[in-house]
Design a protein around this motif. Structure first.
Motif, PDB file in Angstrom:
ATOM      1  N   PRO A 146     -18.723  27.438 -26.874  1.00 25.14           N
ATOM      2  CA  PRO A 146     -18.828  28.744 -27.548  1.00 25.14           C
ATOM      3  C   PRO A 146     -19.450  28.636 -28.941  1.00 25.14           C
ATOM      4  O   PRO A 146     -20.189  29.531 -29.366  1.00 25.14           O
ATOM      5  CB  PRO A 146     -17.377  29.228 -27.626  1.00 25.14           C
ATOM      6  N   ASP A 149     -23.194  28.208 -28.560  1.00 27.71           N
ATOM      7  CA  ASP A 149     -23.756  29.485 -28.131  1.00 27.71           C
ATOM      8  C   ASP A 149     -23.945  30.417 -29.323  1.00 27.71           C
ATOM      9  O   ASP A 149     -24.984  31.065 -29.472  1.00 27.71           O
ATOM     10  CB  ASP A 149     -22.825  30.121 -27.094  1.00 27.71           C
ATOM     11  N   MET A 150     -22.948  30.449 -30.197  1.00 28.99           N
ATOM     12  CA  MET A 150     -23.039  31.276 -31.405  1.00 28.99           C
ATOM     13  C   MET A 150     -24.145  30.763 -32.322  1.00 28.99           C
ATOM     14  O   MET A 150     -24.937  31.545 -32.873  1.00 28.99           O
ATOM     15  CB  MET A 150     -21.696  31.256 -32.147  1.00 28.99           C
ATOM     16  N   ASN A 153     -27.497  31.745 -31.032  1.00 30.26           N
ATOM     17  CA  ASN A 153     -27.649  33.195 -31.164  1.00 30.26           C
ATOM     18  C   ASN A 153     -27.946  33.590 -32.603  1.00 30.26           C
ATOM     19  O   ASN A 153     -28.637  34.582 -32.861  1.00 30.26           O
ATOM     20  CB  ASN A 153     -26.381  33.910 -30.682  1.00 30.26           C
ATOM     21  N   SER A 165     -20.863  36.333 -29.343  1.00 29.27           N
ATOM     22  CA  SER A 165     -20.666  34.884 -29.414  1.00 29.27           C
ATOM     23  C   SER A 165     -19.934  34.490 -30.696  1.00 29.27           C
ATOM     24  O   SER A 165     -19.137  33.552 -30.692  1.00 29.27           O
ATOM     25  CB  SER A 165     -22.011  34.156 -29.327  1.00 29.27           C
ATOM     26  N   ASN A 361     -29.077  34.418 -24.324  1.00 29.72           N
ATOM     27  CA  ASN A 361     -28.892  33.939 -25.692  1.00 29.72           C
ATOM     28  C   ASN A 361     -30.167  34.256 -26.454  1.00 29.72           C
ATOM     29  O   ASN A 361     -31.256  34.278 -25.864  1.00 29.72           O
ATOM     30  CB  ASN A 361     -28.598  32.434 -25.661  1.00 29.72           C
TER      31      ASN A 361
END
Length: 375
Positions: A146, A149-150, A153, A165, A361
């Motif tokens: 996670p 992913d953030m 992004n 995210s 994403n």
């Protein structure tokens, strides 16, 4: 599944340097210009952020990466440390363990017969071997995905993808993982701290380097492995070639990185007035590089949309290029070689049992699911 490809073609055809008025940024999608921007760090700076927002204009809403978002001389120190830690000589010590873990995972999947190629293979394998190589504790590893992913992004607009995210990321936990006291002796993380100490780098910056390694060390590999499996499923002739010669595993991975480009985009900031393909670029322009579009540019590649594991892929920009090229790509390729060669050696046949689903994403291209059956 191919949603960005027509847009990439339109961008390439529009010219060597185009202006995206919606976001007030410039963009390059042709191979020649993308490569030129990557190669010229003095003109196209990373230090002002490799995302859409310019640190000098918008401020720093997140801590910059010491490796991705720094230019020489600061970048040179960080890259030298990571290059030594991730050298072929060091990675050779990980090789046996990586192959052992690959064999164990493939054995488990053969027993199951059906599995999700993303969750159970492309994610499961790097999450086994990469944190171990760093020297991380086994607790909480699921928090790495996670957070990554953030991070990716955050390089794009502050849209719903970024916000969703960001709500799932655990910043405090990731920060802690880079500290010396959290790392096991003999791991890559501790080696970073030792090398940083020899260069008189403060411990907090060494911890940031380890954190940068953790943040960037999973997603390209995971999405690259997923892309390779998907490509092989769609190209049975290439799967047969790999089965006949598992030593082509690295080539199969590298071609999937070119074709699918897990990292689709990165930004630079122009430090002076210049030109790209005789089109004016103004100082201060944010320049968006479409790496995925460059890797399918017919001006550079023959049959660019075809997956061909015998292709000579040298020069693709899936891992970047120039001084900011992915410093961990040798580690990623070792993981891919171990898993894919073992998979090809032990699996006789495979097929998709349902349509895969995309994971969306702002920067990455990858799959969320890939249902597979094997024998």
């Amino acid at each position: 599944m191919d949603a960005p490809l027509p847009g990439h073609a339109a961008l390439r055809d529009a010219g060597p340097y185009v202006w995206l008025s919606r976001y007030d940024i410039g963009a390059v999608a042709r191979y020649e210009q993308v490569r030129a921007v990557l190669a010229d760090w003095k003109t196209f700076s990373s230090a002002r952020g490799v995302g859409m927002e310019d640190f000098e204009v918008h401020g720093r809403f997140r801590l910059p990466s010491l490796i991705l978002e720094a230019d020489p001389p600061e970048h040179s120190v960080s890259r030298d440390i990571l290059s030594r830690v991730l050298s072929p000589l060091v990675l050779k010590t990980l090789r046996e363990r990586f192959f052992e873990e690959a064999d164990l995972l493939v054995s488990e999947l053969l027993e199951r017969r059906t599995f999700d190629g993303i969750k159970d293979l492309a994610e499961a394998y790097p999450l086994r071997v990469f944190p171990d190589a760093i020297g991380m504790s086994r607790d909480g590893r699921e928090k790495l995905l996670p957070h990554a992913d953030m991070l990716f992004n955050s390089f794009g607009p502050r849209n719903a993808l970024f916000q969703a995210s960001a709500d799932k990321a655990n910043f405090a936990w990731v920060d802690q993982q880079g500290r010396r006291e959290m790392l096991q002796p003999g791991g890559l993380g501790m080696m970073v701290h030792d090398a940083a100490e020899r260069k008189s780098m403060p411990p907090e910056k060494a911890a940031m380097l380890v954190r940068a390694l953790l943040q960037a060390g999973l997603d390209t590999t995971i999405n690259g492995l997923g892309a390779t499996l998907h490509c092989l499923l769609q190209a049975p002739d290439q799967w047969l070639l790999l089965r006949q010669d598992p030593s082509l595993a690295r080539a199969a991975f590298d071609e999937a990185i070119r074709l699918e480009s897990p990292v689709q985009t990165f930004f630079r900031t122009a430090t002076r007035d210049t030109t790209l393909g005789e089109i004016a670029v103004n100082s201060g322009d944010k320049v968006l590089m479409f790496l995925g579009a460059a890797n399918r540019d017919p001006r550079q590649w023959a049959a660019p949309d075809r997956y061909d594991i015998m292709r000579r892929t040298i020069g693709h920009v899936g891992f970047g290029a120039g001084i900011h090229a992915c410093v961990g790509q040798l580690l990623s390729k070792l993981e891919a070689e171990a898993l894919l060669s073992t998979f090809a050696r032990r699996v006789r046949s495979m097929e998709m049992t349902a349509s895969p689903e995309r994971r969306y994403n702002n920067t990455l291209r990858g799959l969320a699911t890939l249902p597979v059956a094997i024998r």
